[in-house]
Design a protein around this motif. Structure first.
Motif, PDB file in Angstrom:
ATOM      1  N   PRO A  40      -0.140  14.543   0.381  1.00 34.82           N
ATOM      2  CA  PRO A  40      -0.226  13.984  -0.732  1.00 34.82           C
ATOM      3  C   PRO A  40       0.457  14.696  -1.988  1.00 34.82           C
ATOM      4  O   PRO A  40       0.173  15.922  -1.962  1.00 34.82           O
ATOM      5  CB  PRO A  40      -1.934  13.726  -1.206  1.00 34.82           C
ATOM      6  CG  PRO A  40      -2.508  13.946   0.164  1.00 34.82           C
ATOM      7  CD  PRO A  40      -1.388  14.895   0.999  1.00 34.82           C
ATOM      8  N   ALA A  41       1.158  14.128  -2.858  1.00 34.68           N
ATOM      9  CA  ALA A  41       1.947  14.726  -4.003  1.00 34.68           C
ATOM     10  C   ALA A  41       0.833  15.207  -5.135  1.00 34.68           C
ATOM     11  O   ALA A  41       1.052  15.961  -6.048  1.00 34.68           O
ATOM     12  CB  ALA A  41       2.921  13.796  -4.647  1.00 34.68           C
ATOM     13  N   ASP A  42      -0.443  14.440  -5.240  1.00 36.55           N
ATOM     14  CA  ASP A  42      -1.223  14.558  -6.410  1.00 36.55           C
ATOM     15  C   ASP A  42      -2.639  14.093  -5.902  1.00 36.55           C
ATOM     16  O   ASP A  42      -2.792  13.439  -4.949  1.00 36.55           O
ATOM     17  CB  ASP A  42      -0.638  13.871  -7.748  1.00 36.55           C
ATOM     18  CG  ASP A  42      -0.283  12.508  -7.316  1.00 36.55           C
ATOM     19  OD1 ASP A  42      -1.297  11.687  -6.699  1.00 36.55           O
ATOM     20  OD2 ASP A  42       0.666  12.030  -7.905  1.00 36.55           O
TER      21      ASP A  42
ATOM     22  N   SER B 167      -5.852   7.940   8.568  1.00 37.59           N
ATOM     23  CA  SER B 167      -6.875   7.893   9.541  1.00 37.59           C
ATOM     24  C   SER B 167      -6.836   6.704  10.345  1.00 37.59           C
ATOM     25  O   SER B 167      -7.115   6.610  11.593  1.00 37.59           O
ATOM     26  CB  SER B 167      -8.271   7.901   8.851  1.00 37.59           C
ATOM     27  OG  SER B 167      -8.143   6.842   7.839  1.00 37.59           O
ATOM     28  N   THR B 168      -5.870   5.749   9.715  1.00 39.62           N
ATOM     29  CA  THR B 168      -5.808   4.266  10.507  1.00 39.62           C
ATOM     30  C   THR B 168      -5.001   4.484  11.538  1.00 39.62           C
ATOM     31  O   THR B 168      -5.021   4.085  12.856  1.00 39.62           O
ATOM     32  CB  THR B 168      -5.408   3.375   9.422  1.00 39.62           C
ATOM     33  OG1 THR B 168      -6.189   3.049   8.452  1.00 39.62           O
ATOM     34  CG2 THR B 168      -5.291   2.082  10.016  1.00 39.62           C
ATOM     35  N   MET B 169      -3.918   5.160  11.328  1.00 42.03           N
ATOM     36  CA  MET B 169      -2.901   5.558  12.424  1.00 42.03           C
ATOM     37  C   MET B 169      -3.578   6.555  13.486  1.00 42.03           C
ATOM     38  O   MET B 169      -3.161   6.366  14.670  1.00 42.03           O
ATOM     39  CB  MET B 169      -1.538   6.388  11.893  1.00 42.03           C
ATOM     40  CG  MET B 169      -0.804   5.485  10.938  1.00 42.03           C
ATOM     41  SD  MET B 169       0.652   6.533  10.016  1.00 42.03           S
ATOM     42  CE  MET B 169       1.326   6.908  11.452  1.00 42.03           C
TER      43      MET B 169
ATOM     44  N   GLU C 153      -6.571   9.268  -1.476  1.00 46.93           N
ATOM     45  CA  GLU C 153      -7.265   8.133  -1.068  1.00 46.93           C
ATOM     46  C   GLU C 153      -6.454   7.478  -0.286  1.00 46.93           C
ATOM     47  O   GLU C 153      -6.664   7.044   1.071  1.00 46.93           O
ATOM     48  CB  GLU C 153      -8.156   7.401  -1.866  1.00 46.93           C
ATOM     49  CG  GLU C 153      -8.864   6.302  -1.391  1.00 46.93           C
ATOM     50  CD  GLU C 153      -9.861   5.376  -2.773  1.00 46.93           C
ATOM     51  OE1 GLU C 153     -10.852   4.821  -2.077  1.00 46.93           O
ATOM     52  OE2 GLU C 153      -9.581   5.625  -3.552  1.00 46.93           O
ATOM     53  N   ALA C 154      -5.277   6.736  -0.658  1.00 39.52           N
ATOM     54  CA  ALA C 154      -4.494   5.957  -0.001  1.00 39.52           C
ATOM     55  C   ALA C 154      -3.802   6.699   0.932  1.00 39.52           C
ATOM     56  O   ALA C 154      -3.715   6.156   2.231  1.00 39.52           O
ATOM     57  CB  ALA C 154      -3.440   5.380  -0.929  1.00 39.52           C
TER      58      ALA C 154
ATOM     59  N   LEU D  12       0.818  -1.142   0.056  1.00 36.40           N
ATOM     60  CA  LEU D  12      -0.007  -0.002  -0.018  1.00 36.40           C
ATOM     61  C   LEU D  12       0.993   1.168   0.017  1.00 36.40           C
ATOM     62  O   LEU D  12       1.754   1.282   0.870  1.00 36.40           O
ATOM     63  CB  LEU D  12      -0.983  -0.028   1.182  1.00 36.40           C
ATOM     64  CG  LEU D  12      -1.957   1.265   1.471  1.00 36.40           C
ATOM     65  CD1 LEU D  12      -2.850   1.526   0.302  1.00 36.40           C
ATOM     66  CD2 LEU D  12      -2.549   1.193   2.675  1.00 36.40           C
ATOM     67  N   GLY D  13       0.685   2.240  -0.864  1.00 37.10           N
ATOM     68  CA  GLY D  13       1.400   3.358  -0.962  1.00 37.10           C
ATOM     69  C   GLY D  13       0.947   4.312  -1.717  1.00 37.10           C
ATOM     70  O   GLY D  13      -0.248   4.199  -2.384  1.00 37.10           O
ATOM     71  N   CYS D  14       1.358   5.605  -1.711  1.00 39.81           N
ATOM     72  CA  CYS D  14       1.049   6.782  -2.515  1.00 39.81           C
ATOM     73  C   CYS D  14       2.167   7.880  -2.451  1.00 39.81           C
ATOM     74  O   CYS D  14       3.124   7.761  -1.865  1.00 39.81           O
ATOM     75  CB  CYS D  14      -0.085   7.582  -1.517  1.00 39.81           C
ATOM     76  SG  CYS D  14       0.253   8.056  -0.135  1.00 39.81           S
TER      77      CYS D  14
END
Length: 280
Positions: free
Chosen positions: A117-119, A131-133, A124-125, A16-18
Motif C-alpha cells: 500500500p502506498a499510504d 486476503s481474498t486472493m 483496508e482495500a 475497487l482499488g487502492c
C-alpha cells in the motif's frame, strides 16, 4: 532505513482499488563489484563510444538508436520519436484475469517486486484484495507501463503483502523443442528406476534459500580479503573423480551411501558384551 518505492500507481479490480507502491525485491548491490583498471598506471578506465569507421569519439548528444533492415539499410530513430511512440503510463495496475497459483508456468516469470500500500488510507482495500486472493488460492494478471515499457505483471499474495512479477512475452520465450527435440526416448530398467526413486526420496526436503551459498561470491570475497591481508587465498577442495563403469553401478553406489548415512550406529555396551560371553 525504509525501502524507497521505484513506482507508484493504482491497483484496481473494477471499481475497487487502492494506491500502491512497487519496491525492488532483489538487491544486486550486495554482490562484489569491481572497477576496470589500467594495469600499468593503476588508474580507472572509462568506456567511450567511437565511430566505427573514423575511430573518432562520439559525444552523448550525437548518439541515436538505429535499426538494421533485412536489405542492409539502417533506420535512425530519434529520442523524441521513440518517446512519442511509447504508450504513456496511466499508473493503473488493473487486475484483468485470475488463475490458480499452481497452474502458473514459471518459464514466463521475469523479475519479482514487492507490491505494498502506498499510504494508510489504502491498507483496508489492499488487504481485502490480498486476503481474498489468498483464500481463493489465485494470482492475477495485470498490465501497466513500467520503466517506459508496457509490461504484463503477475500479482500474487505473499505473507501480509503481495508480489508483482514482470512476465516475459510469448515471443521472448524460446520454443522448448529447439533444445529438447534431439532427446531420444529410452526404456528405463525397473531396478534403475527404483534406485533413482529411492535416492530422490532420501533427499526430499523443503525450500530454504538461506541454506544455499553463493560459492562464486564467497570465493571472490575470500580472494579480495586475502589480497588485502597479503596472504594466499584458501583453496577450494577439488572433487575427486569417481570410478563408475555404468549408470546402474552409479545408482547402486549412491543408494548404498545414502543407506549407510541414514542407518543408526549400533552401540556396544559393557553389559551387552558380558551377556554375550555368558551365553557362549
Amino acid at each position: 532505513m525504509s525501502a524507497r518505492a521505484i513506482w507508484k500507481g493504482h491497483l484496481a479490480i473494477g471499481d475497487l482499488g487502492c494506491a500502491v507502491a512497487l519496491y525492488s525485491a532483489v538487491n544486486a548491490q550486495e554482490r562484489t563489484s569491481f572497477h576496470i583498471i589500467n594495469r600499468d598506471t593503476g588508474n580507472r578506465v572509462r568506456r567511450e563510444y567511437v565511430d566505427e569507421d573514423s575511430g573518432r569519439p562520439v559525444g552523448k548528444d550525437d548518439l541515436v538508436k538505429g535499426y538494421d533492415t533485412a536489405e542492409g539499410q539502417t533506420v535512425i530513430l530519434e529520442p523524441d520519436e521513440i518517446r512519442d511512440a511509447v504508450p504513456e503510463s496511466d499508473k493503473r495496475l488493473e487486475l484483468s484475469a485470475f488463475l490458480d497459483c499452481d497452474k502458473i508456468d514459471t518459464l514466463y516469470l521475469e523479475r519479482p517486486y514487492f507490491l505494498a500500500p502506498a499510504d494508510r488510507q489504502s491498507v483496508e482495500a489492499y488487504d481485502l484484495i490480498r486476503s481474498t486472493m489468498e483464500t481463493k488460492g489465485v494470482a492475477a494478471i495485470a498490465r501497466t507501463v513500467l520503466f517506459r515499457r508496457v509490461r504484463s505483471v503477475l500479482v500474487r499474495p505473499h505473507g501480509r503483502g503481495m508480489i508483482a512479477t514482470t512476465l516475459n512475452y510469448d515471443y521472448e520465450v524460446r520454443d522448448p523443442a529447439e533444445s529438447f527435440s534431439d532427446i531420444s526416448k529410452v526404456r528405463i530398467d525397473k531396478e534403475m528406476m527404483d534406485l533413482a526413486r529411492h535416492i530422490i526420496g532420501t533427499k526430499m526436503g523443503e525450500f530454504d534459500p538461506s541454506q544455499y551459498e553463493d560459492r562464486y561470491e564467497a570465493a571472490l570475497t575470500e580472494l579480495v580479503k586475502a589480497k588485502i591481508a597479503g596472504r594466499k587465498p584458501k583453496k577450494l577442495p577439488k572433487r575427486k573423480p569417481e570410478n563408475v563403469t555404468s549408470l546402474l553401478d552409479a545408482l547402486r553406489k549412491s543408494a548404498g551411501a545414502k543407506e549407510e548415512k541414514s542407518a543408526p550406529k549400533r552401540k556396544t555396551t559393557a553389559t551387552s558384551t558380558t551377556k554375550q560371553k555368558k551365553a557362549s
